[in-house]
Write an enzyme that holds these catalytic residues in place. Structure first.
Site, PDB file in Angstrom:
ATOM      1  N   GLU A  24      46.499  76.192 -37.864  1.00  0.00           N
ATOM      2  CA  GLU A  24      46.188  77.624 -37.834  1.00  0.00           C
ATOM      3  C   GLU A  24      47.099  78.326 -36.837  1.00  0.00           C
ATOM      4  O   GLU A  24      47.470  77.752 -35.794  1.00  0.00           O
ATOM      5  CB  GLU A  24      44.718  77.842 -37.432  1.00  0.00           C
ATOM      6  CG  GLU A  24      44.370  79.324 -37.244  1.00  0.00           C
ATOM      7  CD  GLU A  24      42.880  79.645 -37.311  1.00  0.00           C
ATOM      8  OE1 GLU A  24      42.068  78.716 -37.384  1.00  0.00           O
ATOM      9  OE2 GLU A  24      42.566  80.847 -37.316  1.00  0.00           O
ATOM     10  N   ASN A  69      40.162  81.937 -38.976  1.00  0.00           N
ATOM     11  CA  ASN A  69      39.882  83.346 -38.704  1.00  0.00           C
ATOM     12  C   ASN A  69      41.146  84.203 -38.831  1.00  0.00           C
ATOM     13  O   ASN A  69      41.078  85.383 -39.197  1.00  0.00           O
ATOM     14  CB  ASN A  69      39.306  83.502 -37.296  1.00  0.00           C
ATOM     15  CG  ASN A  69      37.959  82.804 -37.149  1.00  0.00           C
ATOM     16  OD1 ASN A  69      37.289  82.519 -38.130  1.00  0.00           O
ATOM     17  ND2 ASN A  69      37.564  82.520 -35.917  1.00  0.00           N
ATOM     18  N   ASN A 170      37.952  82.951 -45.473  1.00  0.00           N
ATOM     19  CA  ASN A 170      37.445  82.041 -44.439  1.00  0.00           C
ATOM     20  C   ASN A 170      36.242  82.639 -43.721  1.00  0.00           C
ATOM     21  O   ASN A 170      36.302  83.791 -43.260  1.00  0.00           O
ATOM     22  CB  ASN A 170      38.555  81.787 -43.407  1.00  0.00           C
ATOM     23  CG  ASN A 170      38.082  80.923 -42.253  1.00  0.00           C
ATOM     24  OD1 ASN A 170      37.898  79.718 -42.413  1.00  0.00           O
ATOM     25  ND2 ASN A 170      37.878  81.529 -41.089  1.00  0.00           N
ATOM     26  N   GLU A 171      35.176  81.896 -43.602  1.00  0.00           N
ATOM     27  CA  GLU A 171      34.003  82.221 -42.767  1.00  0.00           C
ATOM     28  C   GLU A 171      33.612  83.704 -42.828  1.00  0.00           C
ATOM     29  O   GLU A 171      33.396  84.344 -41.795  1.00  0.00           O
ATOM     30  CB  GLU A 171      34.252  81.801 -41.314  1.00  0.00           C
ATOM     31  CG  GLU A 171      34.379  80.299 -41.162  1.00  0.00           C
ATOM     32  CD  GLU A 171      34.377  79.809 -39.717  1.00  0.00           C
ATOM     33  OE1 GLU A 171      34.464  80.615 -38.780  1.00  0.00           O
ATOM     34  OE2 GLU A 171      34.298  78.578 -39.534  1.00  0.00           O
ATOM     35  N   TYR A 242      31.213  72.291 -36.167  1.00  0.00           N
ATOM     36  CA  TYR A 242      31.768  71.757 -34.920  1.00  0.00           C
ATOM     37  C   TYR A 242      30.593  71.404 -34.013  1.00  0.00           C
ATOM     38  O   TYR A 242      29.628  72.171 -33.932  1.00  0.00           O
ATOM     39  CB  TYR A 242      32.608  72.812 -34.193  1.00  0.00           C
ATOM     40  CG  TYR A 242      33.850  73.238 -34.931  1.00  0.00           C
ATOM     41  CD1 TYR A 242      35.041  72.542 -34.793  1.00  0.00           C
ATOM     42  CD2 TYR A 242      33.842  74.367 -35.752  1.00  0.00           C
ATOM     43  CE1 TYR A 242      36.191  72.948 -35.464  1.00  0.00           C
ATOM     44  CE2 TYR A 242      34.980  74.773 -36.422  1.00  0.00           C
ATOM     45  CZ  TYR A 242      36.158  74.064 -36.271  1.00  0.00           C
ATOM     46  OH  TYR A 242      37.289  74.465 -36.927  1.00  0.00           O
ATOM     47  N   GLU A 302      36.498  72.358 -42.239  1.00  0.00           N
ATOM     48  CA  GLU A 302      36.633  72.421 -40.774  1.00  0.00           C
ATOM     49  C   GLU A 302      35.531  71.562 -40.173  1.00  0.00           C
ATOM     50  O   GLU A 302      34.341  71.869 -40.355  1.00  0.00           O
ATOM     51  CB  GLU A 302      36.507  73.855 -40.250  1.00  0.00           C
ATOM     52  CG  GLU A 302      37.702  74.718 -40.570  1.00  0.00           C
ATOM     53  CD  GLU A 302      37.686  76.061 -39.846  1.00  0.00           C
ATOM     54  OE1 GLU A 302      37.160  76.134 -38.717  1.00  0.00           O
ATOM     55  OE2 GLU A 302      38.177  77.031 -40.443  1.00  0.00           O
TER      56      GLU A 302
HETATM   57  O1  AHR Z   1      39.140  76.119 -35.814  1.00  0.00           O
HETATM   58  C1  AHR Z   1      39.240  77.321 -35.214  1.00  0.00           C
HETATM   59  C2  AHR Z   1      38.391  78.377 -35.874  1.00  0.00           C
HETATM   60  O2  AHR Z   1      37.072  77.929 -36.035  1.00  0.00           O
HETATM   61  C3  AHR Z   1      38.792  78.823 -37.233  1.00  0.00           C
HETATM   62  O3  AHR Z   1      39.732  79.823 -37.205  1.00  0.00           O
HETATM   63  C4  AHR Z   1      37.522  79.355 -37.808  1.00  0.00           C
HETATM   64  O4  AHR Z   1      37.507  79.272 -39.195  1.00  0.00           O
HETATM   65  C5  AHR Z   1      36.440  78.583 -37.112  1.00  0.00           C
HETATM   66  O5  AHR Z   1      35.449  79.422 -36.631  1.00  0.00           O
END
Ligand code: AHR
Length: 506
Positions: A24, A69, A170-171, A242, A302
């Site tokens: 990214e 993001n 994305n998200e 995460y 992710e």
């Molecule tokens: O991995 C970093 C960020 O985490 C990414 O840009 C986003 O998609 C997620 O929130």
């Protein structure tokens, strides 16, 4: 002694694209991570040769790009053509300055040198929409004598890149996301974008934005609603997760919370098993409601153990935020169990991306102008990728007479977490020992085993690979496996707090 039982008739295929990674435009992932023209190891294109060497050795075949993001407000066309005239922009997702010196065409050159053959591109469905996604697709995959495809040719790339996998944004459920949407708005936009993109290129597969984390209140109703809008026109639903031991999991808030005790922390891969099951159930409910014959695949694009950087970010600089971090052995064991959860569900999860490849919660760390080395999580992923091929299958297995433990948060956590794979010429047992004591296991394998060996990652729980000691935690040969040729039972000792890979050739 724990006994590992195999159910040879119950198995499913797993392919190398199951374990990908992610690049990214944030922090130092791109600039000084993979791209640094003044670095002593730089290729003529400005790519760091030391990093390319580590990526090739990792064996990763799938890579998501250019965010994250970042993609919800980026303009892909700023990143192509002469580097001298590319505009410098404000990267509002990460509050940094983006020079656009590394862009789409550089990415394709880079993945060729890195031996990556499955790029996943994300289109901007935040501030942009269908038209822009079509233009990008035409630039990347266009075969005909049309304007955007001709621009690619003019930029020196005669052949279409043939990208198969496309993320539809994305998200977009996340409050932190630029141009966040309601599920109805997003589902409709994603459906129409995917439909139009497939009219242009029927060979592509598209990935719908699922919930950014199971910790959002909108999980999993977001997934249900967007699938209701877009089920027929997409191929995957995305999952992200995460796990941070002592900080808020929301990447936007660096707030501290009570740190997980070690047994709880090592069990948190259970969230992955649970989340995969829930997303699959939601998708199957939509399948039934729509009387569809298609089963929705999952792209876990992710996932990782997470730590915030110790450095305070400085907004509106290049390479912001600085979020380079070390993982220790405890993080590595959790990472191993997360990977096993994905492997165990490889009948449903068909793509995944560990996030991110370099410098941000990374597999590979770099110093600007200096060395590149690997976090211990790199060696976990490498040991799985080494065994994935076009003939690999996961074989159902169970453990009996094994130890379990319970914490305030989790009940009956197996001390040994394991998955068995058949590569076509060997049975491979991947195992995490979540406990301090050595665990001896006996394995019921076919009597045709000819030879075997074992490797593991062991050390002190707080050990890390630092720039001074970059190889403190790597995969090491281990003698605690003696293969009995012609026997149906093999025995091995798994060291306390270890990631182990046991290979039995047949
Ligand atoms: O991995 C970093 C960020 O985490 C990414 O840009 C986003 O998609 C997620 O929130």
């Amino acid at each position: 002694m724990a006994k590992l039982n195999l159910y040879n008739e119950q198995r499913f295929d797993v392919r190398p694209q199951l374990f990908g990674s992610f690049l990214e435009h944030m922090g130092t992932v791109i600039y000084t991570g993979i791209y640094e023209p003044s670095h002593p190891s730089a290729t003529p294109e400005g790519f760091r040769g030391d990093v390319l060497k580590l990526v090739r050795a990792l064996g990763v075949k799938t890579l998501r790009y250019p965010g994250g993001n970042y993609t919800s407000s980026y303009h892909w066309e700023d990143t192509v053509g002469s580097q001298a005239t590319r505009p410098k922009r404000m990267n509002i997702a990460w509050q940094s300055l983006e020079t656009n010196q590394f862009g789409l065409d550089e990415f394709f050159q880079w993945i060729q040198q890195a031996n990556v053959d499955n790029p996943i591109l994300t289109v901007n469905l935040g501030t942009r929409g269908i038209d822009d996604a079509l233009h990008e697709l035409e630039y990347v995959n266009g075969k005909y004598d049309t304007d955007w495809a001709n621009l690619r040719r003019q930029n020196g790339h005669a052949e279409p890149y043939g990208v198969k996998y496309w993320c539809l944004g994305n998200e977009l459920d996340g409050p932190w996301q630029v141009a966040r949407k309601t599920p109805e708005e997003y589902g409709l936009l994603a459906n129409e974008t995917s439909k139009a993109m497939k009219l242009m290129d029927p060979d592509i597969e598209t990935i719908l934005v699922g919930s950014s984390t199971p910790r959002l209140d909108t999980y999993p109703s977001w997934d249900f609603k967007v699938l209701m809008e877009a089920y027929d026109n997409v191929d995957y639903i995305a999952m992200h997760n995460y796990v941070d031991r002592d900080q808020s999991e929301n990447l936007d808030q660096q707030a501290l919370r009570d740190s997980d005790d070690l047994p709880t922390y090592l069990a948190r891969s259970r969230e992955f098993d649970k989340q995969i099951g829930e997303v699959a159930t939601i998708a199957d409910a939509v399948k039934a409601l729509k009387h569809s014959d298609k089963t929705m695949k999952i792209s876990f694009d992710e996932w990782n153990v997470h730590h915030f950087s110790q450095k305070k970010p400085q907004p509106w600089e290049e390479h912001n935020p600085v979020d380079w971090c070390y993982f220790d052995l405890a993080d590595t064991l959790l990472f191993g169990s997360m990977a096993l959860a994905i492997l165990r569900h490889g009948d449903r999860v068909k793509l995944s991306c560990q996030a991110l490849l370099v410098n941000t919660i990374p597999l590979i760390l770099t110093d600007e102008g200096g060395n590149a080395w690997a976090n211990p999580t790199y060696y976990v992923l490498q040991s799985i990728l080494d065994n994935l091929s076009d003939t690999s299958t996961v074989v159902a297995s169970s453990l009996t007479d094994s130890q379990n433990y319970s914490t305030k948060r989790y009940q009956d956590v197996p001390v040994i977490d394991q998955v068995v794979m058949d590569t076509g010429s060997a049975y491979v047992v991947f195992a995490v020992n979540r406990g301090k004591q050595v665990q001896t296991i006996s394995m019921a394998l076919p009597a045709t085993i000819k030879s075997g060996h074992m490797e593991h990652i062991v050390g002190e729980l707080g050990d890390k690979n630092t720039r001074e000691h970059p190889e403190t935690l790597t995969l090491q040969p281990c003698d605690d496996l003696t293969v009995e040729v012609g026997s149906k039972a093999q025995t091995a000792a798994l060291s306390g707090y270890s990631w182990s890979v046991l290979t039995f050739d047949y």
